[in-house]
Structures are given as structure tokens and as C-alpha cells.
Design an enzyme around this catalytic site. Structure first.
Site, PDB file in Angstrom:
ATOM      1  N   ASN A   9      41.033  51.929 100.241  1.00  0.00           N
ATOM      2  CA  ASN A   9      40.446  52.101 101.567  1.00  0.00           C
ATOM      3  C   ASN A   9      38.939  52.241 101.372  1.00  0.00           C
ATOM      4  O   ASN A   9      38.467  53.270 100.895  1.00  0.00           O
ATOM      5  CB  ASN A   9      41.064  53.364 102.196  1.00  0.00           C
ATOM      6  CG  ASN A   9      40.425  53.735 103.519  1.00  0.00           C
ATOM      7  OD1 ASN A   9      39.621  52.986 104.068  1.00  0.00           O
ATOM      8  ND2 ASN A   9      40.786  54.906 104.025  1.00  0.00           N
ATOM      9  N   TRP A  10      38.214  51.206 101.740  1.00  0.00           N
ATOM     10  CA  TRP A  10      36.768  51.221 101.492  1.00  0.00           C
ATOM     11  C   TRP A  10      36.000  52.047 102.527  1.00  0.00           C
ATOM     12  O   TRP A  10      34.803  52.248 102.404  1.00  0.00           O
ATOM     13  CB  TRP A  10      36.221  49.781 101.461  1.00  0.00           C
ATOM     14  CG  TRP A  10      36.698  48.981 100.285  1.00  0.00           C
ATOM     15  CD1 TRP A  10      37.599  49.385  99.330  1.00  0.00           C
ATOM     16  CD2 TRP A  10      36.330  47.639  99.926  1.00  0.00           C
ATOM     17  NE1 TRP A  10      37.799  48.381  98.413  1.00  0.00           N
ATOM     18  CE2 TRP A  10      37.031  47.294  98.761  1.00  0.00           C
ATOM     19  CE3 TRP A  10      35.479  46.692 100.497  1.00  0.00           C
ATOM     20  CZ2 TRP A  10      36.901  46.051  98.135  1.00  0.00           C
ATOM     21  CZ3 TRP A  10      35.340  45.456  99.887  1.00  0.00           C
ATOM     22  CH2 TRP A  10      36.043  45.140  98.715  1.00  0.00           C
ATOM     23  N   LYS A  11      36.684  52.496 103.564  1.00  0.00           N
ATOM     24  CA  LYS A  11      36.064  53.315 104.619  1.00  0.00           C
ATOM     25  C   LYS A  11      34.755  52.673 105.092  1.00  0.00           C
ATOM     26  O   LYS A  11      34.654  51.456 105.140  1.00  0.00           O
ATOM     27  CB  LYS A  11      35.869  54.751 104.118  1.00  0.00           C
ATOM     28  CG  LYS A  11      37.179  55.356 103.605  1.00  0.00           C
ATOM     29  CD  LYS A  11      37.105  56.838 103.380  1.00  0.00           C
ATOM     30  CE  LYS A  11      38.445  57.327 102.868  1.00  0.00           C
ATOM     31  NZ  LYS A  11      38.496  58.764 102.659  1.00  0.00           N
ATOM     32  N   HIS A  95      45.115  57.371 109.754  1.00  0.00           N
ATOM     33  CA  HIS A  95      44.370  58.043 108.676  1.00  0.00           C
ATOM     34  C   HIS A  95      43.850  59.381 109.200  1.00  0.00           C
ATOM     35  O   HIS A  95      43.466  59.498 110.365  1.00  0.00           O
ATOM     36  CB  HIS A  95      43.211  57.153 108.204  1.00  0.00           C
ATOM     37  CG  HIS A  95      42.575  57.684 106.964  1.00  0.00           C
ATOM     38  ND1 HIS A  95      41.662  58.706 107.001  1.00  0.00           N
ATOM     39  CD2 HIS A  95      42.759  57.373 105.656  1.00  0.00           C
ATOM     40  CE1 HIS A  95      41.301  59.000 105.750  1.00  0.00           C
ATOM     41  NE2 HIS A  95      41.955  58.203 104.918  1.00  0.00           N
ATOM     42  N   GLU A  97      41.133  60.830 108.893  1.00  0.00           N
ATOM     43  CA  GLU A  97      39.782  60.783 109.475  1.00  0.00           C
ATOM     44  C   GLU A  97      39.853  60.316 110.929  1.00  0.00           C
ATOM     45  O   GLU A  97      39.079  60.766 111.770  1.00  0.00           O
ATOM     46  CB  GLU A  97      38.870  59.894 108.612  1.00  0.00           C
ATOM     47  CG  GLU A  97      38.462  60.627 107.340  1.00  0.00           C
ATOM     48  CD  GLU A  97      38.232  59.746 106.131  1.00  0.00           C
ATOM     49  OE1 GLU A  97      38.013  58.531 106.283  1.00  0.00           O
ATOM     50  OE2 GLU A  97      38.264  60.292 105.007  1.00  0.00           O
ATOM     51  N   GLU A 167      48.889  61.811 102.615  1.00  0.00           N
ATOM     52  CA  GLU A 167      47.539  62.170 102.185  1.00  0.00           C
ATOM     53  C   GLU A 167      47.223  63.590 102.655  1.00  0.00           C
ATOM     54  O   GLU A 167      46.798  63.778 103.803  1.00  0.00           O
ATOM     55  CB  GLU A 167      46.515  61.205 102.775  1.00  0.00           C
ATOM     56  CG  GLU A 167      46.725  59.766 102.366  1.00  0.00           C
ATOM     57  CD  GLU A 167      45.440  58.971 102.510  1.00  0.00           C
ATOM     58  OE1 GLU A 167      44.945  58.476 101.502  1.00  0.00           O
ATOM     59  OE2 GLU A 167      44.924  58.879 103.635  1.00  0.00           O
ATOM     60  N   GLY A 173      38.731  63.008  99.428  1.00  0.00           N
ATOM     61  CA  GLY A 173      37.283  63.006  99.208  1.00  0.00           C
ATOM     62  C   GLY A 173      36.747  64.311  98.647  1.00  0.00           C
ATOM     63  O   GLY A 173      35.542  64.536  98.619  1.00  0.00           O
ATOM     64  N   SER A 213      41.918  61.788  96.497  1.00  0.00           N
ATOM     65  CA  SER A 213      41.243  61.902  95.200  1.00  0.00           C
ATOM     66  C   SER A 213      42.032  61.295  94.037  1.00  0.00           C
ATOM     67  O   SER A 213      42.038  61.853  92.936  1.00  0.00           O
ATOM     68  CB  SER A 213      40.878  63.363  94.907  1.00  0.00           C
ATOM     69  OG  SER A 213      39.994  63.851  95.905  1.00  0.00           O
ATOM     70  N   GLY A 234      40.551  56.075  98.092  1.00  0.00           N
ATOM     71  CA  GLY A 234      39.273  55.940  98.787  1.00  0.00           C
ATOM     72  C   GLY A 234      38.159  55.705  97.783  1.00  0.00           C
ATOM     73  O   GLY A 234      37.918  54.583  97.326  1.00  0.00           O
ATOM     74  N   GLY A 235      37.485  56.791  97.403  1.00  0.00           N
ATOM     75  CA  GLY A 235      36.300  56.713  96.542  1.00  0.00           C
ATOM     76  C   GLY A 235      36.454  55.820  95.318  1.00  0.00           C
ATOM     77  O   GLY A 235      35.595  54.974  95.030  1.00  0.00           O
TER      78      GLY A 235
HETATM   79  P1  PGA Z   1      39.787  59.570  98.435  1.00  0.00           P
HETATM   80  O1  PGA Z   1      40.277  59.002  99.858  1.00  0.00           O
HETATM   81  O2  PGA Z   1      40.521  58.790  97.377  1.00  0.00           O
HETATM   82  O3  PGA Z   1      38.313  59.313  98.411  1.00  0.00           O
HETATM   83  O4  PGA Z   1      40.133  61.019  98.403  1.00  0.00           O
HETATM   84  C1  PGA Z   1      41.620  58.682 100.083  1.00  0.00           C
HETATM   85  C2  PGA Z   1      41.823  58.229 101.500  1.00  0.00           C
HETATM   86  O5  PGA Z   1      41.223  58.801 102.418  1.00  0.00           O
HETATM   87  O6  PGA Z   1      42.592  57.289 101.779  1.00  0.00           O
END
Ligand code: PGA
Length: 252
Positions: A9-11, A95, A97, A167, A173, A213, A234-235
Site C-alpha cells: 500500500n503506497w498510500k 483501511h 486511515e 491490521e 506506521g 509494520s 505500507g512503509g
Molecule cells: P505500515 O502500513 O506497513 O507502514 O505499518 C501498513 C498499512 O497501513 O497497510
């Protein structure tokens, strides 16, 4: 046997140029891997170009969100139909977020799942508890509501077009991953919920990803757990080498 599923997920990261560089590098890094589903979710503006670069590769493209209508007066929104037109096979929904920053409810997420499956896309359906919910022993109740309400009216047949992503919000994050055991416990619980809502065969066939993470140095332990079938990253999906290493997790 559930086929492993590794999604990035490149956000809100990467210009079109940067996205094309990353997709190109990743395509080389994971070339030849054919026993895993590999998916990346770039921002809307680079989706079509990234999808073009990946045609014929082993990487599929996902939207990060969608609006539950095919078209209409919905300023600023993007529909599943348009995501498909841009080359997407998947879309992330629910998600944390989106739930936390944009107030998305279980009912709204449920509508999105329905419309996107109807449009011929596959859903990556995210659920997870906050730290406060976990610490006040509400985690199982929260997960139960998210699963039950999010999947309301989704048929067993449609469930073949959906993967669940667990998640825990406190692990996203933050660099704080759930331990392998914490993640496995939640995954086993979610599989049990699916069994209750559908049946054992469907619960056994549905892939449940872990997200929060995930990194090259913790993916192996997570993927060794019985009920963890993949990861939503994500990251660490923003670097081709790191994400490629995650797709090459060590098989137990
Ligand atoms: P993260 O994000 O790997 O940066 O913790 C995961 C996600 O939100 O899908």
C-alpha cells in the site's frame, strides 16, 4: 492450501515518475515468482501508467479506496468501474486511515465491497482494533462488528473475490508489529468468525493478511503462523528491495 498474498500500500507517496521507477524495479526483483499473488496500490494519479508498465508481469494493481457508485455527481471520488478501466484488479477497502481520518463506517465499507465486486474487482477488506480497544478488552467485539457489518449481504460466492487484512491500528506506521502470537490469535479468531458467518470450507479458503509494520526482518515469523496467509505492507513497500524480500519470505 491458501496461496500467499503479498500487497503493498503506497498510500500518499510517489510522483508518477517515482511510481514508474519503483514499479519497474519491483517488476525485475520479483520476476519469476509465480506461486504468490503480488499486488501494489499506487495513488490514483499514477495507477493507469503503473498498470501499463506491469501488463504481462506477475504484479497486479489495486486502488487504495473507491466510492460505491459507478458514476454520478460525487466530486473528488473514483468508482470501481474507473479503477478497473485504469488497469486495477483489486481495491483496498476499510483501511484504518479511511476509518479514522475520513470517518468511514462499517456500513459504507460494506457498500463499497458490494459495488466493487459487482464491477469485477477483488476487495482487500481491512479491519483492526485501536490500542485503546485492545487494552480495554474490546478487541474481539470490535473485530466481530467489523467483520459482520462489513460482510453483510456478501454471498459465499462473492467471498471468493475478497481477502481480509487484519491490521491492528497501533501497529500501522509505528514500527510496533504485533508479535507472531498476537497476530496469529487475531487471525484464528477472524477465521472462526468467517466459519460462523459462512462455513468451514469458506473460512479455510479465505486468505487473511496481516498488516502493521511488516518488514523484511519480521515477515518470516509472521508468515510461519498457520492462519497468516499474506501481508499488507505500507512503509516497506516503498523500496523495491525490501518489498521483494517480503515476497520471498522463508517458507516454514
Ligand atoms: P505500515 O502500513 O506497513 O507502514 O505499518 C501498513 C498499512 O497501513 O497497510
Amino acid at each position: 492450501m491458501r496461496k500467499p498474498f503479498i500487497a503493498g500500500n503506497w498510500k500518499l507517496h510517489k510522483t508518477i515518475g517515482e511510481a514508474l521507477d519503483l514499479a519497474g524495479a519491483l517488476k525485475q526483483e520479483v520476476a519469476g515468482i509465480d506461486d504468490i499473488d503480488i499486488v501494489i496500490a499506487p495513488v490514483y494519479t499514477s495507477l493507469a501508467k503503473v498498470a501499463d508498465v506491469l501488463v504481462g508481469s506477475n504484479i497486479s494493481v489495486a486502488g487504495q479506496n473507491c466510492y460505491p457508485a459507478a458514476s454520478g455527481a460525487f466530486t473528488g471520488e473514483v468508482s470501481p468501474t474507473l479503477l478497473k478501466d485504469a488497469g486495477c484488479r483489486y481495491c483496498i477497502v476499510g483501511h484504518s486511515e479511511r476509518r479514522q481520518l475520513f470517518g468511514e463506517t462499517d456500513a459504507f465499507i460494506n457498500q463499497k465491497i458490494k459495488v466493487l465486486i459487482e464491477a469485477g474487482l477483488r476487495a482487500i477488506f481491512c479491519i483492526g482494533e485501536t490500542l485503546e480497544e485492545r487494552e480495554s478488552d474490546q478487541m474481539y467485539e470490535v473485530l466481530t462488528t467489523q467483520v459482520r457489518e462489513g460482510l453483510k449481504g456478501i454471498s459465499a460466492e462473492d467471498m471468493q473475490h475478497l481477502v481480509v487484512a487484519y491490521e491492528p491500528v497501533w501497529a500501522i506506521g509505528t514500527g510496533k508489529t504485533a508479535t507472531d502470537q498476537e497476530a496469529e490469535e487475531a487471525h484464528a479468531f477472524i477465521r472462526g468468525l468467517l466459519q460462523g458467518l459462512y462455513d468451514e470450507d469458506l473460512a479455510e479458503a479465505t486468505r487473511i493478511l496481516y498488516g502493521g509494520s511488516v518488514k523484511p526482518d519480521n515477515v518470516d515469523g509472521l508468515m510461519a503462523q498457520q492462519d497468516i496467509d499474506g501481508t499488507l505492507v505500507g512503509g516497506a513497500s516503498l523500496k523495491a528491495a525490501d518489498f521483494a524480500r517480503i515476497t520471498r519470505f522463508k517458507r516454514g
